[in-house]
Design an enzyme around this catalytic site. Structure first.
Site, PDB file in Angstrom:
ATOM      1  N   GLU A  31       0.842  -1.195   0.000  1.00 22.43           N
ATOM      2  CA  GLU A  31       0.000   0.000   0.000  1.00 22.43           C
ATOM      3  C   GLU A  31       0.882   1.252   0.000  1.00 22.43           C
ATOM      4  OE1 GLU A  31      -2.509  -0.259   3.442  1.00 22.43           O
ATOM      5  OE2 GLU A  31      -3.141  -2.315   2.999  1.00 22.43           O
ATOM      6  N   LYS A  33       2.283   4.679   1.289  1.00 24.19           N
ATOM      7  CA  LYS A  33       2.315   5.296   2.622  1.00 24.19           C
ATOM      8  C   LYS A  33       2.017   6.784   2.445  1.00 24.19           C
ATOM      9  CE  LYS A  33       5.022   5.641   6.847  1.00 24.19           C
ATOM     10  NZ  LYS A  33       4.815   7.104   6.989  1.00 24.19           N
ATOM     11  N   ARG A  54      -5.366   9.558  15.446  1.00 22.25           N
ATOM     12  CA  ARG A  54      -4.809   8.344  16.042  1.00 22.25           C
ATOM     13  C   ARG A  54      -4.154   8.626  17.387  1.00 22.25           C
ATOM     14  NH1 ARG A  54      -0.580   5.350  12.403  1.00 22.25           N
ATOM     15  NH2 ARG A  54       0.581   7.252  12.836  1.00 22.25           N
ATOM     16  N   GLU A 102      -6.261   7.589   6.368  1.00 23.71           N
ATOM     17  CA  GLU A 102      -5.382   8.755   6.335  1.00 23.71           C
ATOM     18  C   GLU A 102      -6.101   9.911   5.648  1.00 23.71           C
ATOM     19  OE1 GLU A 102      -1.065   9.691   7.131  1.00 23.71           O
ATOM     20  OE2 GLU A 102      -2.321   7.944   7.573  1.00 23.71           O
ATOM     21  N   LYS A 218       2.242  -5.332   4.135  1.00 24.41           N
ATOM     22  CA  LYS A 218       1.506  -6.050   5.178  1.00 24.41           C
ATOM     23  C   LYS A 218       1.320  -7.504   4.763  1.00 24.41           C
ATOM     24  CE  LYS A 218      -1.328  -1.970   6.309  1.00 24.41           C
ATOM     25  NZ  LYS A 218      -2.716  -1.431   6.333  1.00 24.41           N
ATOM     26  N   LYS A 242      10.491   3.270   3.526  1.00 25.29           N
ATOM     27  CA  LYS A 242      10.580   4.709   3.260  1.00 25.29           C
ATOM     28  C   LYS A 242      11.389   5.005   1.996  1.00 25.29           C
ATOM     29  CE  LYS A 242       8.594   6.207   7.125  1.00 25.29           C
ATOM     30  NZ  LYS A 242       9.345   7.077   8.018  1.00 25.29           N
TER      31      LYS A 242
END
Length: 246
Positions: A31, A33, A54, A102, A218, A242
């Site tokens: 996915e 980020k 969150r 998000e 994941k 990243k």
């Protein structure tokens, strides 16, 4: 946890297989980020009743009124999704369900927002993430409503009476219920396919309509996620890969 190279992604895969005691290839979901603000949505009998940031993972800020102004977030589900599935064809919505996602501002909408602020003598926002976070924390939801916020959902924290076998199934159900998911999400048959996705997404990063700072890998099978568990609030079954800072 974070990874910054293909070898660190492979080490994550080796660690997962070692902890599971199984050398078979693991299926993953890759996915983007998103560089925004993580939020949780609580639905009761299909109606959005609470929305929060969150925070520290246990307690966040109540931003329900502001989240209600975002067009991408359905106030009632099911809402007809992009798939064209009619609500009557869907499984019933759980009595209570927590959805995670998000909130962000897309690049072009951010440029338009900053131009408008400069014309009105207001200081421009430094970047889309700051703009999204500041907009969502406004005390006056009428101000939030004027900001071009959108949202992508990526998980279900809990869903009373519902069971999901895979992350892929979770995403498919969110989409069918009318909750927005990111179209760049893709399955991966093994870790090498994850790395190919990592390289591919990195090359198209600057062409996307929104900002990302990496990908999240994941494990797809939820039973394996549960076996691996978490350590210090960090899931052993997922890793954030990243990109170099922009």
């Amino acid at each position: 946890a974070n990874a910054f190279s293909a070898e660190e992604i492979r080490e994550f895969d080796r660690r997962c297989r070692r902890l599971l005691g199984d050398e078979a290839a693991i299926r993953y979901v890759v996915e983007p980020k998103l560089d925004g603000l993580a939020v949780n949505l609580l639905y009761d009998r299909g109606a959005l009743i609470v929305g929060s940031t969150r925070g520290d993972g246990a307690v966040g800020e109540d931003v329900t009124l502001n989240l209600r102004t975002i067009p991408a977030i359905p106030l009632v589900i099911p809402r007809r999704g992009d798939t064209g599935t009619h609500p009557a064809d869907l499984p019933p919505v759980p009595a209570r369900m927590e959805v995670r996602g998000e909130v962000c501002i897309e690049r072009e909408a951010f440029r338009v927002l900053n131009r408008r602020r400069e014309e009105e003598g207001e200081p421009p926002f430094a970047n889309p993430r700051n703009a999204a976070a500041g907009s969502l924390r406004q005390l006056d939801s009428r101000i939030t409503a004027k900001r071009p916020l959108t949202m992508f959902c990526y998980a279900i924290g809990f869903a009373e009476g519902a069971q999901f076998r895979t992350q892929t199934e979770v995403l498919r159900m969110l989409d069918a219920w009318g909750l927005p998911i990111n179209r760049l999400i893709r399955p991966a048959a093994d870790v090498e396919e994850c790395i190919r996705s990592y390289d591919e997404v990195r090359t198209i990063r600057d062409t996307l309509p929104y900002e990302i700072d990496g990908i999240v890998i994941k494990i797809d099978e939820i039973a394996l996620q549960e076996r691996l568990g978490s350590v210090a609030r960090s899931p052993r079954w997922a890793i954030a890969c990243k990109f170099a800072a922009d």
